[in-house]
Write a protein that holds these residues in place. Structure first.
Motif, PDB file in Angstrom:
ATOM      1  N   ALA A 239       0.827  -1.206   0.000  1.00  0.00           N
ATOM      2  CA  ALA A 239       0.000   0.000   0.000  1.00  0.00           C
ATOM      3  C   ALA A 239       0.859   1.253   0.000  1.00  0.00           C
ATOM      4  O   ALA A 239       0.519   2.267  -0.626  1.00  0.00           O
ATOM      5  CB  ALA A 239      -0.918   0.006   1.218  1.00  0.00           C
ATOM      6  N   GLU A 240       1.995   1.174   0.693  1.00  0.00           N
ATOM      7  CA  GLU A 240       2.859   2.349   0.776  1.00  0.00           C
ATOM      8  C   GLU A 240       3.405   2.766  -0.579  1.00  0.00           C
ATOM      9  O   GLU A 240       3.715   3.937  -0.804  1.00  0.00           O
ATOM     10  CB  GLU A 240       4.003   2.090   1.767  1.00  0.00           C
ATOM     11  N   LYS A 241       3.486   1.812  -1.476  1.00  0.00           N
ATOM     12  CA  LYS A 241       4.015   2.133  -2.810  1.00  0.00           C
ATOM     13  C   LYS A 241       2.935   2.687  -3.727  1.00  0.00           C
ATOM     14  O   LYS A 241       3.210   3.085  -4.844  1.00  0.00           O
ATOM     15  CB  LYS A 241       4.631   0.871  -3.423  1.00  0.00           C
ATOM     16  N   MET A 242       1.710   2.682  -3.266  1.00  0.00           N
ATOM     17  CA  MET A 242       0.596   3.097  -4.132  1.00  0.00           C
ATOM     18  C   MET A 242       0.299   4.578  -3.990  1.00  0.00           C
ATOM     19  O   MET A 242       0.600   5.189  -2.968  1.00  0.00           O
ATOM     20  CB  MET A 242      -0.657   2.321  -3.761  1.00  0.00           C
ATOM     21  N   SER A 243      -0.326   5.114  -5.004  1.00  0.00           N
ATOM     22  CA  SER A 243      -0.813   6.492  -4.909  1.00  0.00           C
ATOM     23  C   SER A 243      -2.015   6.481  -3.966  1.00  0.00           C
ATOM     24  O   SER A 243      -2.696   5.457  -3.833  1.00  0.00           O
ATOM     25  CB  SER A 243      -1.246   6.982  -6.284  1.00  0.00           C
ATOM     26  N   PRO A 244      -2.278   7.614  -3.303  1.00  0.00           N
ATOM     27  CA  PRO A 244      -3.417   7.658  -2.380  1.00  0.00           C
ATOM     28  C   PRO A 244      -4.722   7.229  -3.050  1.00  0.00           C
ATOM     29  O   PRO A 244      -5.528   6.533  -2.438  1.00  0.00           O
ATOM     30  CB  PRO A 244      -3.474   9.129  -1.958  1.00  0.00           C
ATOM     31  N   GLU A 245      -4.906   7.586  -4.322  1.00  0.00           N
ATOM     32  CA  GLU A 245      -6.148   7.233  -5.025  1.00  0.00           C
ATOM     33  C   GLU A 245      -6.268   5.713  -5.184  1.00  0.00           C
ATOM     34  O   GLU A 245      -7.332   5.128  -4.999  1.00  0.00           O
ATOM     35  CB  GLU A 245      -6.224   7.888  -6.420  1.00  0.00           C
ATOM     36  N   GLU A 246      -5.152   5.099  -5.526  1.00  0.00           N
ATOM     37  CA  GLU A 246      -5.168   3.658  -5.722  1.00  0.00           C
ATOM     38  C   GLU A 246      -5.381   2.941  -4.386  1.00  0.00           C
ATOM     39  O   GLU A 246      -6.135   1.969  -4.290  1.00  0.00           O
ATOM     40  CB  GLU A 246      -3.848   3.204  -6.373  1.00  0.00           C
TER      41      GLU A 246
END
Ligand SMILES: Cc1ncc(C[n+]2csc(CCOP(=O)(O)OP(=O)(O)O)c2C)c(N)n1
Ligand code: SF4
Lengths: 281, 372
Positions: A239-246
């Motif tokens: 999750a940390e690697k994801m954009s906030p939207e994703e």
């Protein structure tokens, strides 16, 4: 090698055989998986089952305690945490687990939930979040996602859902974690850590109700909903690697908060010590 | 002990401690808050616990939880909070978990007159929770009686495994009187029946000769189930008539077969009385005064004070109705216990004296009813 067999035996060992089986849950329901995870956690910790209490409210999840060989109490809708608070204060030596559905914990019991967290009451709250009122037939709950259908939201839900874990964190819990019923072994490890922690700990077990929510929203059968949990959940690291939207679209699994410190029971013991000292001094 | 000047709410807290209460959970409300305040101070020194919960629903839930854990437990509230407690009162009755609920009555409905007395919760204390259930309700009329009945409330709840309601009123709660409390060791204290069988033979809801099954606390190796659903002798949910019917029969029998122990009332000059004034709570004070005034005027008047109001002392009232021509029932409500008296004595024999405006009923009002 023989772990599967051993595990079956373990669970069997913790079930109540004088109780009339089978369970009341629909075939394919995720609640039983959560029960299995709880049993594995307790077994691994080697807890004396005489010192384990399981308290529940009302709902499909609320029926969980009756099946297990602990000190079990099926209370009133929404109030399990309050009953458990009294029990824990009377028996601080016991491990008090509280199992609730999302409606039980966050609608009718929402006030008790935030106050148990605020007090950092030494309880382990396990919320089976199936996004719906299962037992009463699929009415929308405080965790039903926007636009989804329920028997009381035939045009789609317009109420934003509560983020259960965020609520617990903000209200003062010591330990907050989330996993899903697809990730059963991850779930039992999280439950184990939650039980070990002093203060208020919360585990959100994301589940599904295929017979109401699944049917109304055309999400398929139990297996399809299970697959959805697998495909739409990510670990904290992912999750940390994801954009906030994703990230918003995913169920984030793992330990979301873990802080050490005294729980309510420790603090009250200190009051007892002071009061006794004042009495004698 | 030496004589002291004491408030009713203090006497309630002291009675609870002497009875062995070690857990209190409550939510502040006038006119009951002093009970919580005193116990928040006194309990920890005795190794007991006090907690202020988020509402009255949670308060009674915590009390029941603590009782399951083996602590004698109590909560105290007033009308609005008592209304909120109803569901869990039914839970305690269904699960047969001892607990004491103090309701210091104030004028209702709703927020009403928060600092004024009333006796408007007589019917709610009997029938407030849904479904048929046994209950014991006691009502004190003085500070000393508050002490005594608080102890009795705990004793009954333990002995009969039932919730017991102590129905006080604002006058009794806030009034100060001289009391001479007994030394704790002189007070009879009853504890719940324990079992002498091993865990595998223990059934928390079994039929016993006394109709009250032993109650083992959680954490003692017995690992049983408690539920608000109808349940079998083990505590497991059931829908079988052959398990539901015996349960119903037993929980009513445990009260009805022990009426000689549970029913408490006091009579003064009722023998040969043409008019009997039947009262309870603080109204009994005006009633006794009125009867004495009436007797000074050569009226054949008698006085009967009920300490137990539920179960209703039918036989005593029947006996009074048999000899007396009239029964006067003064109450700070618009006629609640009078309905029971009328049922037993017949409507034509009963004269009601009522007010529900927050003022006490005066001896003069009752005297008029005796003479009129
Ligand atoms: C005071 C009260 N209100 C309503 C109900 C009816 N009721 C029973 S279960 C339930 C909701 C259950 O939903 P949830 O808590 O999400 O648990 P699930 O069944 O989904 O596990 C409701 C509203 C009740 N038993 N008590
Ligand atoms: S109604 Fe839903 S939550 Fe309840 S047992 Fe069936 S599948 Fe599970």
């Amino acid at each position: 090698m023989h772990t599967e067999l051993r595990e079956k035996h373990e669970i069997y060992d913790y079930l109540r055989h004088s109780k009339k089986f089978p369970v009341m849950w629909c075939a394919g329901c995720g609640i039983g998986i959560v029960l299995g995870a709880i049993i594995r956690a307790i077994d691994r910790m080697g807890l004396d089952r005489d010192r384990v209490a399981m308290v529940s409210g009302i709902g499909c999840t609320g029926r969980m305690p009756v099946y297990v060989d602990f000190n079990t109490m099926h209370t009133t809708h929404g109030r399990a945490l309050a009953f458990a608070t009294g029990l824990k204060l009377a028996r601080p030596d016991m491990y008090v687990l509280v199992v609730m559905g999302d409606g039980d914990a966050l609608a009718i019991g929402g006030n008790h939930f935030i106050h148990a967290a605020r007090r950092n009451m030494d309880l382990t709250a396990i919320v089976v979040n199936n996004n719906i009122y299962g037992m009463t037939g699929g009415q929308y709950s405080p965790t039903t996602p926007l636009h989804m259908r329920a028997t009381t939201a035939p045009y789609g839900n317009i109420e934003p859902p509560f983020p259960l874990c965020e609520l617990a964190k903000a209200a003062g819990a010591s330990f907050v974690a989330r996993s899903t019923v697809y990730h059963a072994t991850e779930l039992d490890r999280l439950i184990e850590q939650a039980i070990a922690r002093r203060g208020f700990s919360v585990v959100e077990a994301v589940s599904y109700c295929h017979t109401t929510y699944g049917r109304l929203n055309r999400l398929g059968a139990a297996v399809d909903m299970m697959r959805w949990l697998k495909e739409n959940s990510v670990t904290l690291a992912q999750a940390e690697k994801m954009s906030p939207e994703e990230r918003e679209t995913k169920i984030v699994r793992g330990i979301l908060l873990d802080r050490e410190g005294p729980g309510y029971v420790d603090l009250y013991d200190e009051i007892i010590r002071q009061a006794k000292a004042a009495e004698n001094g | 002990m030496t004589a002291q000047f004491m408030q009713g709410n203090t006497a309630c807290a002291e009675g609870a401690l002497v009875a062995g209460c070690r857990f209190f959970a409550g939510y502040p409300i006038t006119p009951s808050s002093e009970i919580a305040e005193i116990l928040s101070y006194r309990l920890p020194a005795l190794g007991g616990k006090f907690i202020q919960m988020e509402d009255e629903i949670a308060s009674l839930a915590a009390v029941i939880g603590a009782s399951v854990g083996g602590m004698k437990a109590m909560t105290a509230t007033s009308g609005p909070g008592f209304s909120l407690m109803q569901e869990n009162i039914g839970y305690a009755a269904m699960t047969e978990i001892p607990c004491v609920i103090v309701n210091v009555q104030r004028t209702g409905p709703s927020t009403g007159l928060p600092t004024s007395p009333a006796q408007g919760d007589v019917m709610q204390s009997r029938w407030g929770t849904h479904g048929d259930h046994p209950i014991i309700v006691l009502s004190p009329s003085s500070v000393m009686e508050t002490f005594r009945l608080t102890v009795t409330a705990f004793n009954f709840s333990e002995k009969y495994r039932t919730p017991v309601i102590l129905l006080m009123d604002e006058v009794v709660a806030h009034m100060r009187e001289k009391v001479d409390l007994p030394a704790p060791e002189q007070v009879e204290v009853v504890d719940r029946i324990q079992t002498n069988v091993p865990p595998e033979w223990y059934f928390p809801y079994e039929e016993t000769a006394s109709d009250v099954p032993p109650l083992v606390s959680f954490g003692q190796g017995f690992r049983y189930h408690i539920t608000g659903l109808f349940h079998d002798v083990r505590g497991f949910p059931t829908e079988r008539l052959d398990e539901i019917q015996p349960w119903l029969k037993r929980v009513f029998a445990k009260i009805n077969n022990n009426l000689s122990d549970i029913l408490m009332y006091e009579e003064e000059d009722t023998r040969g009385a043409r008019t009997v004034v039947l009262a309870y709570g603080s109204t009994a004070r005006s009633a006794r005064h009125a009867v004495r005034l009436a007797r000074a005027r050569r009226h054949k008047a008698g006085f009967c004070k009920l300490l137990t109001i539920w179960p209703f002392p039918e036989e005593a009232v029947e006996r009074l109705a048999h000899t007396a021509k009239r029964i006067v029932v003064p109450e700070m409500n618009l006629g609640q216990l009078a309905l029971e008296v009328e049922r037993v004595a017949g409507r034509h024999k009963v004269r009601r004296v009522n007010r529900a405006d927050g003022e006490m009923i005066t001896p003069q009002q009752i005297l008029e009813a005796i003479e009129g």
